[in-house]
Design a protein around this motif. Structure first.
Motif, PDB file in Angstrom:
ATOM      1  N   CYS A 108      17.809 -18.253  23.127  1.00 48.00           N
ATOM      2  CA  CYS A 108      18.334 -19.576  23.467  1.00 48.00           C
ATOM      3  C   CYS A 108      17.664 -20.632  22.584  1.00 48.00           C
ATOM      4  O   CYS A 108      16.437 -20.672  22.461  1.00 48.00           O
ATOM      5  CB  CYS A 108      18.078 -19.893  24.938  1.00 48.00           C
ATOM      6  N   GLY A 109      18.465 -21.512  21.983  1.00 48.39           N
ATOM      7  CA  GLY A 109      17.929 -22.508  21.070  1.00 48.39           C
ATOM      8  C   GLY A 109      16.969 -23.485  21.718  1.00 48.39           C
ATOM      9  O   GLY A 109      16.050 -24.000  21.056  1.00 48.39           O
ATOM     10  N   TYR A 110      17.140 -23.741  22.990  1.00 50.41           N
ATOM     11  CA  TYR A 110      16.221 -24.653  23.680  1.00 50.41           C
ATOM     12  C   TYR A 110      14.868 -23.990  23.925  1.00 50.41           C
ATOM     13  O   TYR A 110      13.833 -24.652  23.931  1.00 50.41           O
ATOM     14  CB  TYR A 110      16.832 -25.118  25.000  1.00 50.41           C
ATOM     15  N   PHE A 111      14.884 -22.669  24.106  1.00 54.03           N
ATOM     16  CA  PHE A 111      13.637 -21.936  24.289  1.00 54.03           C
ATOM     17  C   PHE A 111      12.827 -21.895  22.997  1.00 54.03           C
ATOM     18  O   PHE A 111      11.601 -22.043  23.008  1.00 54.03           O
ATOM     19  CB  PHE A 111      13.938 -20.518  24.758  1.00 54.03           C
ATOM     20  N   THR A 112      13.497 -21.698  21.878  1.00 53.40           N
ATOM     21  CA  THR A 112      12.796 -21.538  20.605  1.00 53.40           C
ATOM     22  C   THR A 112      12.461 -22.863  19.931  1.00 53.40           C
ATOM     23  O   THR A 112      11.790 -22.880  18.901  1.00 53.40           O
ATOM     24  CB  THR A 112      13.624 -20.672  19.641  1.00 53.40           C
ATOM     25  N   ASP A 113      12.916 -23.966  20.484  1.00 52.41           N
ATOM     26  CA  ASP A 113      12.629 -25.297  19.935  1.00 52.41           C
ATOM     27  C   ASP A 113      11.615 -25.988  20.849  1.00 52.41           C
ATOM     28  O   ASP A 113      11.957 -26.459  21.932  1.00 52.41           O
ATOM     29  CB  ASP A 113      13.918 -26.111  19.851  1.00 52.41           C
ATOM     30  N   VAL A 114      10.367 -26.045  20.417  1.00 51.01           N
ATOM     31  CA  VAL A 114       9.312 -26.563  21.286  1.00 51.01           C
ATOM     32  C   VAL A 114       9.421 -28.067  21.512  1.00 51.01           C
ATOM     33  O   VAL A 114       8.695 -28.625  22.350  1.00 51.01           O
ATOM     34  CB  VAL A 114       7.914 -26.210  20.732  1.00 51.01           C
ATOM     35  N   GLY A 148      12.829 -28.238  33.017  1.00 47.29           N
ATOM     36  CA  GLY A 148      14.274 -28.350  33.070  1.00 47.29           C
ATOM     37  C   GLY A 148      14.977 -27.352  32.173  1.00 47.29           C
ATOM     38  O   GLY A 148      14.347 -26.660  31.363  1.00 47.29           O
ATOM     39  N   CYS A 149      16.298 -27.277  32.329  1.00 48.74           N
ATOM     40  CA  CYS A 149      17.126 -26.379  31.509  1.00 48.74           C
ATOM     41  C   CYS A 149      18.249 -27.203  30.884  1.00 48.74           C
ATOM     42  O   CYS A 149      19.324 -27.362  31.480  1.00 48.74           O
ATOM     43  CB  CYS A 149      17.702 -25.244  32.341  1.00 48.74           C
ATOM     44  N   PRO A 150      18.038 -27.739  29.692  1.00 47.69           N
ATOM     45  CA  PRO A 150      19.068 -28.561  29.060  1.00 47.69           C
ATOM     46  C   PRO A 150      20.324 -27.792  28.680  1.00 47.69           C
ATOM     47  O   PRO A 150      21.367 -28.399  28.431  1.00 47.69           O
ATOM     48  CB  PRO A 150      18.367 -29.123  27.819  1.00 47.69           C
ATOM     49  N   GLU A 203      24.286 -27.073  24.936  1.00 47.31           N
ATOM     50  CA  GLU A 203      24.878 -25.969  24.181  1.00 47.31           C
ATOM     51  C   GLU A 203      24.684 -24.666  24.948  1.00 47.31           C
ATOM     52  O   GLU A 203      23.563 -24.181  25.116  1.00 47.31           O
ATOM     53  CB  GLU A 203      24.205 -25.879  22.807  1.00 47.31           C
ATOM     54  N   HIS A 204      25.788 -24.074  25.396  1.00 48.14           N
ATOM     55  CA  HIS A 204      25.662 -22.859  26.220  1.00 48.14           C
ATOM     56  C   HIS A 204      26.827 -21.898  26.021  1.00 48.14           C
ATOM     57  O   HIS A 204      27.120 -21.090  26.897  1.00 48.14           O
ATOM     58  CB  HIS A 204      25.551 -23.227  27.709  1.00 48.14           C
ATOM     59  N   HIS A 205      27.471 -21.952  24.883  1.00 47.49           N
ATOM     60  CA  HIS A 205      28.670 -21.112  24.714  1.00 47.49           C
ATOM     61  C   HIS A 205      28.354 -19.629  24.759  1.00 47.49           C
ATOM     62  O   HIS A 205      29.220 -18.810  25.074  1.00 47.49           O
ATOM     63  CB  HIS A 205      29.386 -21.464  23.411  1.00 47.49           C
ATOM     64  N   ASN A 206      27.095 -19.235  24.454  1.00 42.56           N
ATOM     65  CA  ASN A 206      26.733 -17.820  24.503  1.00 42.56           C
ATOM     66  C   ASN A 206      25.746 -17.542  25.628  1.00 42.56           C
ATOM     67  O   ASN A 206      24.952 -16.619  25.563  1.00 42.56           O
ATOM     68  CB  ASN A 206      26.130 -17.368  23.168  1.00 42.56           C
ATOM     69  N   PRO A 208      18.478 -10.686  25.039  1.00 34.52           N
ATOM     70  CA  PRO A 208      19.089 -10.338  23.755  1.00 34.52           C
ATOM     71  C   PRO A 208      19.168  -8.851  23.427  1.00 34.52           C
ATOM     72  O   PRO A 208      19.804  -8.473  22.442  1.00 34.52           O
ATOM     73  CB  PRO A 208      18.164 -11.032  22.753  1.00 34.52           C
ATOM     74  N   SER A 209      18.522  -7.985  24.217  1.00 35.25           N
ATOM     75  CA  SER A 209      18.379  -6.583  23.816  1.00 35.25           C
ATOM     76  C   SER A 209      19.682  -5.805  23.917  1.00 35.25           C
ATOM     77  O   SER A 209      20.390  -5.879  24.921  1.00 35.25           O
ATOM     78  CB  SER A 209      17.324  -5.897  24.680  1.00 35.25           C
ATOM     79  N   ASP A 210      19.992  -5.022  22.886  1.00 38.80           N
ATOM     80  CA  ASP A 210      21.067  -4.027  22.966  1.00 38.80           C
ATOM     81  C   ASP A 210      20.539  -2.749  23.600  1.00 38.80           C
ATOM     82  O   ASP A 210      21.188  -2.154  24.460  1.00 38.80           O
ATOM     83  CB  ASP A 210      21.614  -3.722  21.566  1.00 38.80           C
ATOM     84  N   MET A 211      19.366  -2.327  23.175  1.00 39.02           N
ATOM     85  CA  MET A 211      18.768  -1.112  23.715  1.00 39.02           C
ATOM     86  C   MET A 211      18.616  -1.191  25.228  1.00 39.02           C
ATOM     87  O   MET A 211      18.870  -0.227  25.946  1.00 39.02           O
ATOM     88  CB  MET A 211      17.398  -0.875  23.071  1.00 39.02           C
ATOM     89  N   GLY A 212      18.216  -2.348  25.732  1.00 36.42           N
ATOM     90  CA  GLY A 212      18.016  -2.508  27.159  1.00 36.42           C
ATOM     91  C   GLY A 212      19.279  -2.298  27.969  1.00 36.42           C
ATOM     92  O   GLY A 212      19.221  -1.824  29.110  1.00 36.42           O
ATOM     93  N   VAL A 213      20.423  -2.640  27.398  1.00 40.13           N
ATOM     94  CA  VAL A 213      21.696  -2.461  28.112  1.00 40.13           C
ATOM     95  C   VAL A 213      21.977  -0.969  28.289  1.00 40.13           C
ATOM     96  O   VAL A 213      22.359  -0.514  29.377  1.00 40.13           O
ATOM     97  CB  VAL A 213      22.846  -3.155  27.356  1.00 40.13           C
TER      98      VAL A 213
END
Length: 330
Positions: free
Chosen positions: A119-125, A137-139, A144-147, A162-167
């Motif tokens: 998530c872009g909000y998580f990776t943007d400090v 909060g959760c902006p 932006e939340h299309h995905n 994000p994991s494929d293996m986990g699925v």
């Protein structure tokens, strides 16, 4: 990136002891996620404990006929292992869909389980994020939340895992094993990832300082006919906007057993229990597959800009199950 210490662990107990002595330390496997987060300032460990050389890189058959996969097995070695390819093809396909060859050569099974949301909000400090800074909060809810998530989300967090293996591991009822200062432990993957609730910063049930030592795959004859299908926004390697891990056992046109897990729809790999219940005993046809998908997605709560995922996932489930049923009929 701030300065940090580095130490290579000599054995499992030594690695656990090092982290117990320094709560601000982190385990380092392949580093394909952690180092990126350190560069972005999201993770700021005081010390890295390198576990890559620990003797956890084997894939062995268990006495009950399952597989034991060590935590430091690389994604490349996991995908290429003949027993994984033969008995759990959905796992091989998921791993191969997950990243480029260079990343798979570095990434480890244990690290893959612990990778964090993109998530872009998580990776943007510079932005608030309840995962990174609880209570801020959760902006993404109004931004932006299309995905982002359509299942299991709350107002506290709508990010996806994000994991494929986990699925694939979720569909296979995998069990995660780990070591703590008090000894070994294990967690079914269904319990390993925590619901979002009001504490999205608590992502797994691992005890503090625990080191993942491996993954156990129980014997699953249904998994011999299984498939992973991933939809992404570009043809090259990218994170999923939706994915399905499915296994199907069909006899005389009727579904005897089914496993189904969905990816990129929730904060954790989503085991589709309602869909599985609808499938077992039903005809192996498109109408039954669509009804099963609808049963699972009835709980979906899309945001304004990601409602497309409901239709996408319905179509993806039907397509994958149809392919497996046609394969069984041949």
């Amino acid at each position: 990136m701030r300065e940090f210490g580095y130490q290579r662990a000599g054995d499992v107990s030594g690695a656990v002891a090092l982290l117990a002595a320094d709560p601000d330390a982190r385990y380092l496997g392949g580093g394909t996620n952690l180092v990126d987060l350190m560069k972005a300032g999201v993770e700021r460990p005081a010390r890295l404990v390198d576990v890559r050389e620990l003797p956890l890189d084997g894939i062995d058959t268990t006495p009950d006929g399952g597989l034991r996969i060590g935590a430091t097995v690389t994604n490349s070695d996991l995908a290429a292992h003949p027993e994984v390819r033969r008995r759990y093809p959905v796992l091989t396909q998921a791993v191969l869909a997950g990243a480029s060859g260079q990343l798979r050569n570095m990434a480890t099974v244990g690290g893959n389980l612990l990778q964090r949301t993109r998530c872009g909000y998580f990776t943007d400090v510079s932005k608030p994020c309840n995962k990174r800074a609880p209570g801020s909060g959760c902006p993404a809810v109004t931004g932006e939340h299309h995905n982002h998530a359509i299942l299991g989300a709350t107002d506290h967090c709508v990010a996806v895992h994000p994991s494929d293996m986990g699925v694939a591991l979720a569909a296979l009822d995998a069990v995660v094993t780990y070591e703590t200062p008090d000894g070994p432990g294990e967690s079914p993957i269904a319990d390993f990832y925590l619901p979002v609730g009001d504490t999205p910063h608590r992502e797994t049930a691992l005890p503090p300082g625990a080191l993942i030592t491996g993954v156990l795959l129980p014997p699953a004859p249904v998994a011999a006919r299984s498939r992973y299908r991933k939809v992404r926004e570009r043809a090259s390697y990218a994170f999923a906007i939706g994915s399905v891990a499915a296994a199907l056992d069909v006899e005389d046109g009727v579904v005897r057993d089914a496993r189904l897990a969905l990816g990129a729809v929730a904060s954790r790999p989503w085991r589709a229990r309602a869909a599985e219940s609808a499938l077992i005993g039903a005809p192996a046809d498109g109408a039954a597959f669509a009804a099963a998908a609808d049963a699972e997605l009835a709980a979906a709560r899309p945001l304004p800009d990601n409602g497309y995922k409901v239709t996408l996932m319905r179509n993806l489930v039907v397509a994958v199950l149809t392919e497996l049923a046609e394969e069984a009929a041949r």
